[in-house]
Scaffold this active site. Sequence first.
Site, PDB file in Angstrom:
ATOM      1  N   HIS A 214       0.840  -1.203   0.000  1.00  0.00           N
ATOM      2  CA  HIS A 214       0.000   0.000   0.000  1.00  0.00           C
ATOM      3  C   HIS A 214       0.872   1.249   0.000  1.00  0.00           C
ATOM      4  CE1 HIS A 214      -2.832  -3.004   1.663  1.00  0.00           C
ATOM      5  NE2 HIS A 214      -3.755  -2.280   1.074  1.00  0.00           N
ATOM      6  N   ASP A 284      -4.426  -7.237  -7.355  1.00  0.00           N
ATOM      7  CA  ASP A 284      -4.709  -6.537  -6.104  1.00  0.00           C
ATOM      8  C   ASP A 284      -5.031  -5.094  -6.488  1.00  0.00           C
ATOM      9  OD1 ASP A 284      -5.016  -6.058  -3.407  1.00  0.00           O
ATOM     10  OD2 ASP A 284      -3.059  -6.866  -2.835  1.00  0.00           O
TER      11      ASP A 284
END
Length: 558
Positions: A214, A284
């Site tokens: 992230h 993702d």
Amino acid sequence: MQTAHALPPAQPSIFHQLSAEEILSQMSLEEKAGQLFISFFWGKTLSDDTKQFLHRSKLGNVIYFAWSNGLENPEQIAALSKEVQDTIVKATKIPPIISTDQEGGIVQRLQNGFTRFPGNMALGATNDPMLAYETGKVLAKELTSVGINFNLAPVVDVQIHNLHPWYMGIRTYGTNPSHVIHFAKEQIRGMTEKGLLYVLKHAPGLGGVAVNPHLALPTCDKSLEQLESCEFAPFRHFLDAPAMMTAHVIFSALDPKTPASLSYEVTTNLIRKAWGYEGVIMTDSLSMNAVLQDTSTFERAVESVKQAAIKAIQAGADCIILGRLEWAAFSPTEKQDEEVIEKAIQGIVENVQNGVLSEERINDSVLRLIKMKQKLSQNTSISSFTPNDKLSAEIAQKSLTLLSSPSLLSAIGTGFKAKKICVIAPKDIENTMREMLKERAITADTLFFEQTSLQDPSVREKIKISAAQSELTLFFSYNATNFSLQKTLMKELARETSPQRLLFVGLRNPYDLLGEELHLTHNTFLTYSPTKYSLESVFKALEEETIPSGKIPFSITE
């Protein structure tokens, strides 16, 4: 009993009667591009503006988050799913994937009114795969009962035991590939028996990196031989899975420059060709910093998302997950969130029109998605359900692990409730802890800390004084490995407090305790989870003076 609303009949009686090829032949390029995305929208219900956004964008699939959709209770979610089904079927003539991340443990988006499971590593610590099977059945029952037909789970990454800090950690079943396979197999069996589709996360393996994608791009430098024997093993075992999610990780042995999710070498040459995988490959979320070139401004972030989406399709991905740009240098508005999604979809259309992408390549992916969608739950008569707290409590109790010697535990002695008890725990679990202490009629001096508050010497001193004045102190650690002051405080308490008066409980990373070898000198428990029943298992073991039966799902001496 929870009452849920019925979903609309998916116009899709027609959808299920036609072949995937027939459906594809009737679709426009814009409709095909919209099918390639799973993304979010704002609202506990669908506003007129959101309905217009879904019609305009042709977005084919959605993902629920608490921050965007409330997810207040089963009734609200079921009603929302009905609206989503109606709107997307009307806009695209194809039923949507309605998804969420319901792994259990620290990643479970649906909470109020749903079973709160301790998570994968807790399951692994029970050494009872049938509990994984029962968990899978409950997940499927609860999700399909509110119109969610696709679970973004399970995690089948193999956690690399001696890696610090852990990134995946307790989201995994453990560090042994065969152990991971055994538990994943049973959880998958439970979900599929009840009609829920799933995705394997995060191919070809995310357990061997310490960096959070992230925030930045991780690299795994293991050799191909090492990867084959460990990280790859669970994915290769489940080649009949409906979907695999690719990781934002550079695997140097395969492609030293490009993350797996954007890499042709990984997505196509490895997963599709070498492994022979024929299901849907989805990325993702492409909102993560690991795959975005520049998020300094909204305009640059939009362009970065568009380019990442194009690269993912070129690499061989069939489906792109797109979350919010929450790690960008700016805070997007809700309208900007919609604009990012629309422009990403438009970017696919434009790049087919200008020859960068071929429509044949798009058709291959849309065909796989349609075939998978024809297997989605068609549940139109939704029954009520009650959270299976009994199963959650059983998993929590059977996973509770004693790291230290049983002889140390016996030093605590009898009469737990009669002792003057001090509970020290992170602020994040204050409400859960207070509720649990009240229900079990336990009187304790409670101190709840935030990681930043430990910077204040007076806060640390107050904790140590309270521990010194108590007959038994329970210190609940939460990612102390990542926070030096919490780790320092734990070591100071261990030096100043005798073993019979101090118990450490690791709620997340086992290395909070193992890394400092606290288990050699003091009583140490692992719960692998901060959920209510995991906390309760600690107090139950002390009250009943029982030795926890859980087994840490890796060897401490590896």
